[in-house]
Design an enzyme around this catalytic site. Sequence first.
Site, PDB file in Angstrom:
ATOM      1  CG  ASP A   1      42.176 -13.286 -31.283  1.00 28.97           C
ATOM      2  OD1 ASP A   1      42.596 -12.132 -31.524  1.00 28.97           O
ATOM      3  OD2 ASP A   1      42.541 -14.282 -31.931  1.00 28.97           O
TER       4      ASP A   1
ATOM      5  CD  GLU B   1      40.158 -17.491 -30.771  1.00 28.36           C
ATOM      6  OE1 GLU B   1      40.250 -18.623 -31.259  1.00 28.36           O
ATOM      7  OE2 GLU B   1      41.006 -16.604 -30.935  1.00 28.36           O
TER       8      GLU B   1
ATOM      9  CG  HIS C   1      44.744 -16.085 -29.344  1.00 26.41           C
ATOM     10  ND1 HIS C   1      43.974 -16.864 -30.175  1.00 26.41           N
ATOM     11  CD2 HIS C   1      45.758 -16.888 -28.902  1.00 26.41           C
ATOM     12  CE1 HIS C   1      44.491 -18.081 -30.221  1.00 26.41           C
ATOM     13  NE2 HIS C   1      45.569 -18.125 -29.452  1.00 26.41           N
TER      14      HIS C   1
ATOM     15  CG  HIS D   1      38.676 -12.788 -33.550  1.00 23.20           C
ATOM     16  ND1 HIS D   1      38.630 -12.903 -34.916  1.00 23.20           N
ATOM     17  CD2 HIS D   1      39.468 -13.803 -33.134  1.00 23.20           C
ATOM     18  CE1 HIS D   1      39.342 -13.939 -35.311  1.00 23.20           C
ATOM     19  NE2 HIS D   1      39.869 -14.509 -34.243  1.00 23.20           N
TER      20      HIS D   1
ATOM     21  CD  GLU E   1      38.794 -15.774 -38.908  1.00 28.19           C
ATOM     22  OE1 GLU E   1      39.062 -16.919 -38.546  1.00 28.19           O
ATOM     23  OE2 GLU E   1      39.470 -14.785 -38.560  1.00 28.19           O
TER      24      GLU E   1
ATOM     25  NE  ARG F   1      44.258 -12.962 -37.083  1.00 27.67           N
ATOM     26  CZ  ARG F   1      43.944 -13.832 -36.165  1.00 27.67           C
ATOM     27  NH1 ARG F   1      44.816 -14.114 -35.224  1.00 27.67           N
ATOM     28  NH2 ARG F   1      42.789 -14.444 -36.150  1.00 27.67           N
TER      29      ARG F   1
ATOM     30  CD  GLU G   1      45.300 -17.023 -33.454  1.00 28.41           C
ATOM     31  OE1 GLU G   1      44.951 -18.194 -33.594  1.00 28.41           O
ATOM     32  OE2 GLU G   1      44.505 -16.111 -33.190  1.00 28.41           O
TER      33      GLU G   1
HETATM   34  C1  LER Z   1      42.014 -18.672 -33.900  1.00 27.35           C
HETATM   35  O1  LER Z   1      42.581 -18.500 -32.658  1.00 27.35           O
HETATM   36  C2  LER Z   1      41.576 -17.403 -34.453  1.00 27.35           C
HETATM   37  O2  LER Z   1      41.767 -16.369 -33.880  1.00 27.35           O
HETATM   38  C3  LER Z   1      40.871 -17.423 -35.703  1.00 27.35           C
HETATM   39  O3  LER Z   1      40.913 -16.171 -36.316  1.00 27.35           O
HETATM   40  C4  LER Z   1      41.322 -18.461 -36.635  1.00 27.35           C
HETATM   41  O4  LER Z   1      40.454 -18.428 -37.672  1.00 27.35           O
HETATM   42 MN    MN Z   2      42.704 -16.344 -31.926  1.00 27.25          MN
END
Ligand code: LER
Ligand code: MN
Length: 279
Positions: free
Chosen positions: A186, A153, A212, A189, A159, A218, A247
Amino acid sequence: MKIGLAVSTADALPSAFVAMRDDLGRCIDRCADLGYDGVEFALRHPSQVDVPRIKRRLSVTGLQVPCISSGQVFAADHLYFTHPDPTVRDQAVERIADMIRLAAEFGAMVNTGRVRGVVHVGEAPETARRRYLDCIHRCADIAEPLGVELIVEPVNRYEVNFVNNCTEGLAIVRECGRRCVRLMPDLFHMNIEDASFRDALTAARDFIGYVHVADSNRLAPGWGHMPFDEIFGILKDIGYDGWITAEILPQPDPDSAARQSVRFLRARFEARLVTQSGH
Ligand code: LER
Ligand code: MN
């Protein structure tokens, strides 16, 4: 398309992005009531899952566990694949191996997420890459015979500093070259890191194993400005018909966020089918 919700145990770290923190059996029951198809377990350790009990809840509700994720292994236990100390790398591989064995019980994938690690200060990105590839190959050796997929991912730069966008994720998945290692975009991101949803998702079309979703902030889908209709159109164009798992933050409260996500995702997905079939 199947819709999932990422959940965790009551003691999950505040940094775990899960709508529900509760007994995992209760999470399954709540998600079944809300109309989900499955729950992703965000775990620190496989021992958090009572396998026979969870299998009973799944069989009663008809829900699935599509994915076991491991962010807390990085965030709470500081185990990751790029660590300079080989003993820590071994521990990270062992923990993911245990998660792979757990995932095999449920026919789930394992998200290796932030356990990939970071590029340490003073070290070359190539050093991180080499350590990462060595560890992911060791995990793939365990996953492949069990029929478990490992998903990589891309995670935004605030992060981690290693594999941030889908282009980098795709490159490392290709370089790894294992059938069981797939990419997991995701949207949260991607919204930060990828210049174009269409270009990134289209380039990765043959490697996407799981997705995701969250809104731009978020929160639950529909409570921000993520272009979901455009993205669902792209996923349709590239033939992605797998899991879409929310998520999200548990705001304003877990049940409202979980209810909004499943309603919104189902409605937008069905609207897309209607639009595209010309009705
Ligand atoms: C985990 O799936 C994710 O998206 C991250 O942002 C967790 O830190
Ligand atoms: Mn994620």
